[in-house]
Design an enzyme around this catalytic site. Sequence first.
Site, mmCIF file in Angstrom:
data_model
loop_
_atom_site.group_PDB
_atom_site.id
_atom_site.type_symbol
_atom_site.label_atom_id
_atom_site.label_comp_id
_atom_site.label_asym_id
_atom_site.label_seq_id
_atom_site.Cartn_x
_atom_site.Cartn_y
_atom_site.Cartn_z
ATOM 1 N N HIS A 1 -4.948 5.561 3.659
ATOM 2 C CA HIS A 1 -5.771 4.880 2.648
ATOM 3 C C HIS A 1 -5.748 3.374 2.858
ATOM 4 O O HIS A 1 -4.781 2.809 3.375
ATOM 5 C CB HIS A 1 -5.333 5.247 1.226
ATOM 6 C CG HIS A 1 -3.937 4.833 0.860
ATOM 7 N ND1 HIS A 1 -3.640 3.613 0.298
ATOM 8 C CD2 HIS A 1 -2.749 5.487 0.963
ATOM 9 C CE1 HIS A 1 -2.343 3.535 0.057
ATOM 10 N NE2 HIS A 1 -1.775 4.655 0.457
ATOM 11 N N ASP B 1 -6.528 1.075 0.235
ATOM 12 C CA ASP B 1 -6.216 0.284 -0.955
ATOM 13 C C ASP B 1 -4.717 0.036 -1.063
ATOM 14 O O ASP B 1 -3.900 0.761 -0.488
ATOM 15 C CB ASP B 1 -6.751 0.951 -2.223
ATOM 16 C CG ASP B 1 -6.105 2.294 -2.519
ATOM 17 O OD1 ASP B 1 -5.858 3.060 -1.571
ATOM 18 O OD2 ASP B 1 -5.852 2.585 -3.712
ATOM 19 N N ASP C 1 2.344 0.598 3.230
ATOM 20 C CA ASP C 1 1.589 1.506 2.359
ATOM 21 C C ASP C 1 0.177 0.968 2.153
ATOM 22 O O ASP C 1 -0.069 0.232 1.210
ATOM 23 C CB ASP C 1 2.328 1.641 1.022
ATOM 24 C CG ASP C 1 1.705 2.650 0.088
ATOM 25 O OD1 ASP C 1 0.917 3.488 0.556
ATOM 26 O OD2 ASP C 1 2.000 2.592 -1.119
ATOM 27 N N GLU D 1 -6.372 5.770 -3.292
ATOM 28 C CA GLU D 1 -5.178 6.620 -3.373
ATOM 29 C C GLU D 1 -4.198 6.125 -4.428
ATOM 30 O O GLU D 1 -3.524 6.918 -5.088
ATOM 31 C CB GLU D 1 -4.492 6.669 -2.003
ATOM 32 C CG GLU D 1 -3.337 7.665 -1.898
ATOM 33 C CD GLU D 1 -1.997 7.097 -2.355
ATOM 34 O OE1 GLU D 1 -1.062 7.890 -2.567
ATOM 35 O OE2 GLU D 1 -1.885 5.857 -2.497
ATOM 36 N N GLU D 2 -4.106 4.804 -4.610
ATOM 37 C CA GLU D 2 -3.104 4.243 -5.514
ATOM 38 C C GLU D 2 -3.414 4.500 -6.988
ATOM 39 O O GLU D 2 -2.500 4.482 -7.821
ATOM 40 C CB GLU D 2 -2.972 2.731 -5.284
ATOM 41 C CG GLU D 2 -2.481 2.333 -3.894
ATOM 42 C CD GLU D 2 -1.031 2.710 -3.634
ATOM 43 O OE1 GLU D 2 -0.377 3.238 -4.556
ATOM 44 O OE2 GLU D 2 -0.553 2.479 -2.519
ATOM 45 N N ASP E 1 -0.523 13.433 6.045
ATOM 46 C CA ASP E 1 -0.780 12.255 5.222
ATOM 47 C C ASP E 1 0.441 11.340 5.288
ATOM 48 O O ASP E 1 1.480 11.699 5.849
ATOM 49 C CB ASP E 1 -1.048 12.706 3.779
ATOM 50 C CG ASP E 1 -1.744 11.640 2.938
ATOM 51 O OD1 ASP E 1 -2.033 10.545 3.469
ATOM 52 O OD2 ASP E 1 -1.993 11.902 1.750
ATOM 53 N N HIS F 1 5.847 -1.161 -2.378
ATOM 54 C CA HIS F 1 5.338 -1.538 -3.708
ATOM 55 C C HIS F 1 6.146 -2.693 -4.293
ATOM 56 O O HIS F 1 6.042 -2.970 -5.489
ATOM 57 C CB HIS F 1 5.359 -0.356 -4.685
ATOM 58 C CG HIS F 1 4.268 0.636 -4.444
ATOM 59 N ND1 HIS F 1 3.814 1.497 -5.415
ATOM 60 C CD2 HIS F 1 3.530 0.910 -3.350
ATOM 61 C CE1 HIS F 1 2.861 2.262 -4.929
ATOM 62 N NE2 HIS F 1 2.669 1.923 -3.668
#
Length: 492
Positions: free
Chosen positions: A126, A128, A159, A193-194, A223, A453
Site C-alpha cells: 500500500h 498510504d 510501512d 490500507e491504514e 501481503d 507508526h
Amino acid sequence: MFWNTILTVFSIFLCILLYRTYVVFTPDKAIFEPCSSSIDRHSLKFDQQRLQIFQKLLQFQTISYEVNKQNFKEIAKCRDFIKRHYEDLILKYSKFVQLHNIAKYSLLYSIQGKNPNLKPFLFSAHMDVVPAGNVTRWKYPPFDAHSDEDFIYARGTLDDKGNLFTMMEALKEYLNIYGQPSRTFYVALTHDEEVGKSGAKGIARYLAQQPFGHNGQFEFVLDEGTVIVEEAFPTVNNPIAIIAVAEKGYASIEYRISIAPGHSSMPSTPTAIGILARAVDKLESTPQPSQFGRGPELSFLHGITPHLNFPLRLVLSNIWLFGSAVQWVLSQKPATDALQRTTTAVTLISGGEKENILPTSASATVNHRIHPADSCKKILENNRRIINDDHIYSYRILEETIRQTFEKEREPIIVVPGLMLGATDSRSYTNLSKNLYRFSPFVYRYDDLSRLHGDNERIRHNDMQRGLNFYFHLILNNQLENIPEKQCNPQL
C-alpha cells in the site's frame, strides 16, 4: 521397594523429557545447507538510481487520517508517479501486462502467464502512510527521505513503501530478463490500507471474476506483515524469519451510558463518567483469557525450540508439562502477551458538557485485536461479564526464497510460522485463497519496533537490496510447477 518405584518412575519421566528435547526437537539440517530454490543467480542492486526513485516515492505525503479523510491530492500524485515510472511495462509487454485502476486511487498490475492451468498468486502493498506525529522528535523531516550511509529516514519506509518499491522493481527486472512468465500473477497497490478497505475490497472483487478467483483457488496471497528479527530470543544467534499465517481480528466497541442531568453543587453518585470509568478500569485490569496453544504461537515456539540452549530447549520441547509457565512468561511483556490472547485497549473516551453540570452521558471506545481462537461474540460476552462484575507448496516456496535471499555465511536463517498482530489488506483477500501470508522481507532489531507508526521510521540500504532480490526470486521460483528437492545457493 517404594523408593525404587519412585526412582524408576522419575527415570522414565526424565527420559521422556530428554527424548523430546534432543530427538523430537532436532534442528533441521537443511537450514545449514546452502539454499536456492532456482538455478538463477541474478542479483539486483539497490544503486543510486533506485535510491533516488525510492526517495521520490517517500516524499509524497500520502497520509491517511481516518476513513474518507486522507491527503487525496498527494495520493493521486503518488499514484500517477508510479504509473509513469512503470509505464514501459505496459508499453513493452502489452500482450500480457495490463494495469487496472481500482477505487480511483488503487492500482492492480496483471501479468498473464503462458500456462493457464497454473494457479495465480497475488502480491499486495500500500502507498498510504499514517501521520508523522510530532515532527520535532524526528531526526530528519519525515517526508524529506534523507539518506545517510546506512539508512533512509522517512514515514513509509517500513510501512509500506519499502515493500511497494522493491516489489515493483523486482517485477520490472523479471520481465526485462525473462519476459512472459509461465504462471499468472498480480501486484496490488492500494491507497487506504491504514484507514479503510475500499482499495483492497475493489481488487478482491475484480480478481474474484478472474480464473481461479471465483472459488478461492489462488495459489497464495503475500501481503506486508511480520519480518526477520535478530537477537529476539535468548540463546538464539540465528536471524528468525516469521511468516504470519494468520492475523488478529479487529473490533472496536463503543460503550455508552446515559443518566438524568443534575447540578454539580448537588451531585448524585455515581455520575455517568464515574460509572464508565469503573467499567473501563475493569476492562483494562482484566485481560481476555489466554488462548495459548490454540493459534500459530505454538508452531512458532516449536519452530525455534531446536535452536535454543538448555534449559529453554527442555521447557519448550515439553509444553505439555510447562505450558502454564510458558503462558506466564509470555504475559510479562505486551509484545509476547499479544501472541496468546485478544488484547484490550481503551482508545477514545468522552463525556460531560460543562464544568458545573453533571454529565448526562459518557462513552468509551475499546479496541480489541482478536486472537484467531476467539470470536467477536466471545469477546462481547467476556466484556459483559467483566463489566458486570493445503498450503504446503506455497509455504515451501516462500520459505525457500527467504532462505535463498537472506542467509548469512555463519548464521543460517530460521523460518517459522507466526501471528500478525496488526490488520493488513490480506483480510480483504480471503475470498481468493486459503493461503494468506503476511511477511515483509526486512530485518528488525529491537529498537526498530517502536519506529513502525512511530518517530524516525527508517530502513536500511541493505534491506532494500535484499527486498529487491526476495521479490525477484519469489516471482521466479513460483514459475516452477514442482519444487526441486535440492537446489540451494545463497550467493545473492
